[in-house]
Enzyme design. Structure first.
Site, PDB file in Angstrom:
ATOM      1  N   SER A  17       0.837  -1.207   0.000  1.00  0.00           N
ATOM      2  CA  SER A  17       0.000   0.000   0.000  1.00  0.00           C
ATOM      3  C   SER A  17       0.868   1.252   0.000  1.00  0.00           C
ATOM      4  CB  SER A  17      -0.941   0.015   1.206  1.00  0.00           C
ATOM      5  OG  SER A  17      -0.242   0.438   2.361  1.00  0.00           O
ATOM      6  N   GLY A  18       0.228   2.378  -0.177  1.00  0.00           N
ATOM      7  CA  GLY A  18       0.937   3.652  -0.213  1.00  0.00           C
ATOM      8  C   GLY A  18       0.921   4.400   1.102  1.00  0.00           C
TER       9      GLY A  18
END
Length: 135
Positions: free
Chosen positions: A46-47
């Protein structure tokens, strides 16, 4: 001299190949016990930690419970899910408040010591573009 540089070149090549196999196996296996010399590669999915750790990059996690404020800690939230977030506060009981660098607020639940699996010691962000093409 020529023979020495040839040996050094081969040694470097074998080292790069061995490190690549380690990364590949570590990311593919993703088992809790896949630590070699106390280190384990993980794929960043994920970011939440960007720009520090890019989505689809690799992070090398050192197995340790010795966490300080500012460290990026990998912790287990259930049997199959692990998260890497920054430790922003540690209370007197050792519970850790974490926050993704790209998130506005700290995580609601505190991380207890038994949930901690280690801390990120190396980031391989340059691999994110390559990995993105294969995912």
């Amino acid at each position: 001299m020529k023979k020495g540089s040839k040996i050094l070149g081969r040694l470097m090549s074998y080292s790069i190949i061995a490190f690549s196999v380690y990364i590949l196996l570590g990311v593919m296996i993703q088992k809790e016990e896949f630590y070699i010399f106390g280190y384990r590669p993980v794929l960043v999915l994920s970011g939440s930690m960007e720009p520090y750790m890019e989505t689809n990059s690799i992070a090398i996690v050192q197995k340790t419970k010795d966490i300080n404020e500012g460290d990026v800690v990998m912790f287990r939230i259930d049997e199959d899910t692990r998260v890497c977030h920054r430790a922003v506060d540690i209370d007197a009981e050792g519970n850790i408040t974490t926050k993704g660098d790209n998130n506005e607020k700290a995580d609601y639940d505190k991380v207890s010591e038994d949930m901690v699996e280690g801390k990120v010691v190396v980031r391989l962000n340059f691999l994110s573009g390559l990995i993105s093409k294969f995912r």
